[in-house]
Write a protein that holds these residues in place. Structure first.
Motif, short mmCIF file in Angstrom:
data_model
loop_
_atom_site.label_atom_id
_atom_site.label_comp_id
_atom_site.label_asym_id
_atom_site.label_seq_id
_atom_site.Cartn_x
_atom_site.Cartn_y
_atom_site.Cartn_z
N GLY A 98 0.55 -0.93 0.03
CA GLY A 98 0.20 -0.25 0.10
C GLY A 98 0.91 1.31 0.11
O GLY A 98 0.84 1.99 -0.79
N ARG A 101 3.22 1.40 -3.31
CA ARG A 101 2.99 1.30 -4.84
C ARG A 101 1.56 2.14 -4.97
O ARG A 101 1.04 2.61 -6.20
N PHE A 102 1.03 2.77 -4.17
CA PHE A 102 -0.14 3.56 -4.08
C PHE A 102 0.29 5.63 -4.15
O PHE A 102 0.53 5.06 -3.20
N LYS A 103 -0.84 6.15 -4.47
CA LYS A 103 -0.82 7.24 -3.86
C LYS A 103 -1.98 7.46 -3.16
O LYS A 103 -3.32 6.91 -3.78
N LYS A 107 -0.41 9.69 3.42
CA LYS A 107 0.50 9.31 2.70
C LYS A 107 1.79 9.33 3.49
O LYS A 107 2.36 8.27 4.19
N THR A 183 -5.51 -5.44 -8.66
CA THR A 183 -3.87 -5.04 -7.94
C THR A 183 -4.07 -6.19 -6.77
O THR A 183 -2.37 -6.36 -6.45
N ARG B 11 -8.28 4.06 -6.27
CA ARG B 11 -7.56 4.00 -7.03
C ARG B 11 -6.52 4.11 -5.40
O ARG B 11 -6.23 3.41 -4.84
N GLU B 12 -7.00 5.72 -4.98
CA GLU B 12 -6.30 6.45 -3.49
C GLU B 12 -7.40 5.87 -2.54
O GLU B 12 -6.12 5.11 -1.51
N GLY B 15 -5.33 1.91 -2.03
CA GLY B 15 -3.92 2.60 -1.04
C GLY B 15 -4.57 2.58 -0.13
O GLY B 15 -3.89 1.98 1.20
N TYR B 16 -5.72 2.86 0.75
CA TYR B 16 -5.72 3.48 2.09
C TYR B 16 -6.58 1.57 3.00
O TYR B 16 -5.78 1.64 3.46
N TYR B 18 -5.17 -1.44 2.03
CA TYR B 18 -4.06 -2.09 1.71
C TYR B 18 -2.92 -1.51 3.69
O TYR B 18 -2.81 -2.52 3.99
#
Lengths: 281, 300
Positions: A98, A101-103, A107, A183, B11-12, B15-16, B18
Motif C-alpha cells: 500500500g 505502490r499507491f498514492k 500517505k 491490484t 485507486r486512492e 491505497g487506504y 491495503y
C-alpha cells in the motif's frame, strides 16, 4: 621471502581477529561441552572438553517438570512463534505494498507516523496492553503475540519491505494490469514472488526474536502448561536442586538450536536483512 | 474523463485499504495503550478496583518517597552509558579492520555475528551466570594464569559491568551494519588523501567517520532505546542484586506492575522512562545534526 612491514601487519591483524573469534565463541562452546559434564566438573574443571562425559543429560533434562516435558514446551513455542511469524510477514508485506505502490492524500504523514513508532518503547505499551488483553480474555493464550502481528504492528519489517518494493520496477505491475489482474492479484502473483528475499529475512528475524522473547512471555503467559521454552528454562533455573545443572545447560543448548540452524541455513538473508533496514539485536 | 477521475479515486481508496491493517493495529495496539497509560499514570489503580484519579500523587511518591526509583534510574543510566559506547566502539573498530581487503573476511564476520543471533535469550543469561559466578569458568581461567579473581556478579561494584559485557559480546549486528556502510565509502576519497599524505588514523576521522555518520547515528539511537529497556539479563542473571546494584528501571517497572499490581504507579514510571528516552533522542538529534553528513543533503 622478504618480511616487510606490511606482512607483519597482516599477521598481527589475523592473530588479533582469530583471538577475538575464540573469545566470541568460547562461551558457546563451553556451554555445549558442559552439557555433557558432571556437575562437579562444571564447577571445578578448567578444560573445555568433558573428562568423563555424561550422555543422559539431554534425556533427563527433556523430562522437564516430570508432568510436563520439553516436548510440550517446544510445541508451545512453535504454536506461539509460527503464527506470529506468518502473520507478521504477510501483514507487513501487504501494508508495505500500500505504501510503496499507491498514492493517497495522507500517505506522507501516515508513513512518518509509522516510522516514528519504531522509536516507541515496548516498556510504555506493555502495562496498558496487559490490561487490554486481560479484558479481552487473551491472557495465558498466544493471542497477545499473534494479534499485533496480524495487524502489522512491526514497523521495522514494513519499512524493510517498502524499501524492497521500491527497488522493483513498476513495469511488472503495469504489464500484469494490462493482462487483467486486479491490484490484489498483482500483489499476490507478481510482487510477492519477487520479494522472496525480503520475506525470508523478515521471517527469520521475527522467528528468532519471538523465539527468544522473554519479557512478553513472562507477562502474558502464566500457566506452566502453556509455557514457551524461555519460561521453562527460567523455571528450571529456580527449581533446580544442586544435582542437575548439566541438564539446565543441556536444555539451554537445545533452545538455541533452532535459531542457530536457521542462521547457518539462511546466512545470506541475515546479512541482507540487517543491512537493508535496520539495527536491532 | 469521469471514468478517469473515478479510477483515480478508486485507486486512492485501494491505497487506504491495503494499509488498513496497520492503521487498525496502530490504533488498537499502540495509540490506545499509549493514551490509556497516560491516563492510568494519574490514577490509583490495582487491577481489581476501578482507577481513581489522584492527580500528580504517583509522581510525588516517585520523586520524594521512593529511593528505589532513583536507584533504578541511576543504574539504568550507568548501564546505558557503559554498554552502548563500548558496544558501538567495538563494532566500529572490528568493522574497520574487517573492511581491509584481506582473505577470509566472511568467515570472521560470521563468527563475530553468531552471539548476536541469540539476543536477550534466557539460555544466554543462564550461560552468563555460569561463566561469571564466583566459582565460574572465567575466574577459574584467571586462576590458571595467576590473575587475581574478580567477583563478577557478587560485587555491587562490578555486577552491572558484567551485564554490560553481555551486551558488548553481541556487537555483531551493529558490526554488519557498519561494514555495509564502510563499503559505500568511495575509494577515491582515500586515494586523494594518500596524495595529500594523510595517515590512517587521520583518514579515519576526516573521511571514514563523516561518511558513515548517518548509519552510526541511527545505530546508536536504536541501541540507546533498547538499552534503556533491557530486562532479561538483569532479571535472570542477578535478579537486580547484589544490593540492588543491577536493579534496572525495567525491573522496577515489572515489580510495581506485576508483583505489586500497582498499575497506576507503574504507568507513571513508564512515562518517566519514555520521556527520558525522548529527551535523550532529542538531545542526540541536535548533536548529530551538527556532525552528520548526508550525501544527498539530508532530504527525505
Amino acid at each position: 621471502m622478504k618480511i616487510t612491514a606490511r606482512t607483519v601487519r597482516t599477521i598481527i591483524i589475523y592473530a588479533a581477529m582469530t583471538l577475538l573469534g575464540i573469545l566470541m565463541l568460547y562461551p558457546l562452546m563451553w556451554m555445549f561441552f558442559s552439557s555433557f559434564k558432571t556437575n562437579q566438573e562444571i564447577f571445578g574443571g578448567v578444560g573445555l572438553l568433558p573428562k568423563e562425559p555424561v550422555w543422559d543429560t539431554y534425556k533427563n533434562g527433556w523430562k522437564g517438570t516430570g508432568q510436563i516435558t520439553y516436548l510440550m514446551f517446544f510445541k508451545n513455542t512453535f504454536l506461539l512463534v509460527m503464527p506470529t511469524v506468518l502473520f507478521t510477514v504477510f501483514s507487513s508485506a501487504i501494508v508495505a505494498y500500500g505504501f510503496a505502490r499507491f498514492k493517497f492524500r495522507l500517505k506522507k504523514p501516515l508513513f512518518i507516523l509509522m516510522i516514528s513508532t519504531l522509536m516507541l518503547p515496548n516498556a510504555i505499551l506493555i502495562i496498558p496492553r496487559y490490561l487490554l488483553f486481560n479484558k479481552l480474555g487473551w491472557l495465558n493464550t498466544y493471542l497477545p503475540f499473534i494479534m499485533p502481528a496480524a495487524f502489522a504492528c512491526y514497523p521495522f519489517f514494513i519499512y524493510m519491505m517498502i524499501q524492497f518494493f521500491r527497488g522493483l520496477p513498476r513495469d511488472f505491475d503495469e504489464a500484469a494490469t494490462i493482462d487483467g489482474c486486479n491490484t490484489f492479484q498483482v500483489f499476490m502473483k507478481i510482487l510477492l514472488p519477487l520479494c522472496k528475499p525480503a520475506l525470508f529475512s523478515a521471517a527469520i528475524f521475527q522467528f528468532i526474536w519471538t523465539w527468544n522473547d522473554f519479557f512478553n512471555s513472562l507477562i502474558y503467559v502464566n500457566s506452566v502448561k502453556k509455557f514457551p521454552i524461555v519460561l521453562a528454562l527460567r523455571m528450571s533455573l529456580d527449581a533446580t536442586s544442586a544435582s542437575n545443572w548439566n541438564q539446565v545447560l543441556a536444555m539451554s543448548v537445545l533452545s538455541l538450536l533452532p535459531g542457530t540452524i536457521l542462521f547457518f541455513a539462511a546466512q545470506k538473508y541475515f546479512v541482507e536483512g540487517v543491512t537493508s533496514a535496520g539495527v536491532k539485536g | 474523463m469521469l471514468m478517469k477521475v473515478r479510477k483515480k479515486i478508486n485507486r486512492e481508496m485501494l491505497g487506504y485499504l491495503y494499509i488498513l491493517p496497520w492503521i487498525l493495529g496502530f490504533m488498537l495496539f499502540q495509540l490506545y495503550p499509549l493514551m490509556a497509560s497516560l491516563f492510568y499514570a494519574f490514577t490509583d489503580f490495582s487491577i481489581t478496583n476501578t482507577p481513581v484519579f489522584v492527580g500528580f500523587a504517583n509522581f510525588k511518591t516517585m520523586f520524594f518517597n521512593d529511593p528505589l526509583f532513583y536507584k533504578s534510574l541511576g543504574n539504568t543510566l550507568k548501564y546505558v552509558f557503559m554498554s552502548v559506547p563500548l558496544k558501538i566502539v567495538t563494532a566500529l573498530l572490528v568493522a574497520v579492520i574487517l573492511n581491509q581487503k584481506l582473505k577470509g573476511i566472511n568467515f570472521y564476520r560470521t563468527i563475530y555475528y553468531i552471539p548476536s543471533i541469540f539476543g536477550g535469550s534466557v539460555a544466554i543469561s543462564i550461560l552468563w551466570r555460569f561463566l561469571f559466578m564466583d566459582s565460574g569458568m572465567v575466574n577459574r581461567l584467571l586462576g590458571v594464569f595467576h590473575i587475581p579473581q574478580v567477583q563478577w556478579l557478587s560485587s555491587p561494584k562490578v555486577a552491572l559491568f558484567t551485564l554490560s559485557l553481555l551486551s558488548v559480546w553481541q556487537f555483531g549486528s551493529s558490526m554488519v551494519l557498519f561494514l555495509a556502510a564502510l563499503k559505500q565509502v568511495p575509494e577515491d576519497l582515500y586515494e586523494a588523501a594518500k596524495i595529500d599524505g594523510g595517515s590512517g588514523i587521520h583518514n579515519f576521522f576526516t573521511i571514514t567517520l563523516p561518511m558513515i555518520s548517518s548509519v552510526l547515528f541511527f545505530n546508536v539511537l536504536m541501541q540507546l532505546v533498547n538499552a534503556f529497556q533491557d530486562f532479561t539479563g538483569a532479571f535472570v542473571i542477578t535478579n537486580g542484586g547484589p544490593l540492588n546494584s543491577t536493579y534496572l528501571f525495567a525491573l522496577k517497572l515489572y515489580d510495581e506492575a506485576f508483583t505489586y499490581y500497582k498499575m497506576g504507579y507503574a504507568c507513571a514510571l513508564s512515562w518517566v522512562l519514555f520521556l527520558l528516552i525522548l529527551a535523550f533522542t532529542a538531545l542526540f538529534f541536535r548533536f548529530s545534526e551538527a556532525v552528520t553528513y548526508y550525501e544527498d543533503g539530508g532530504d527525505f
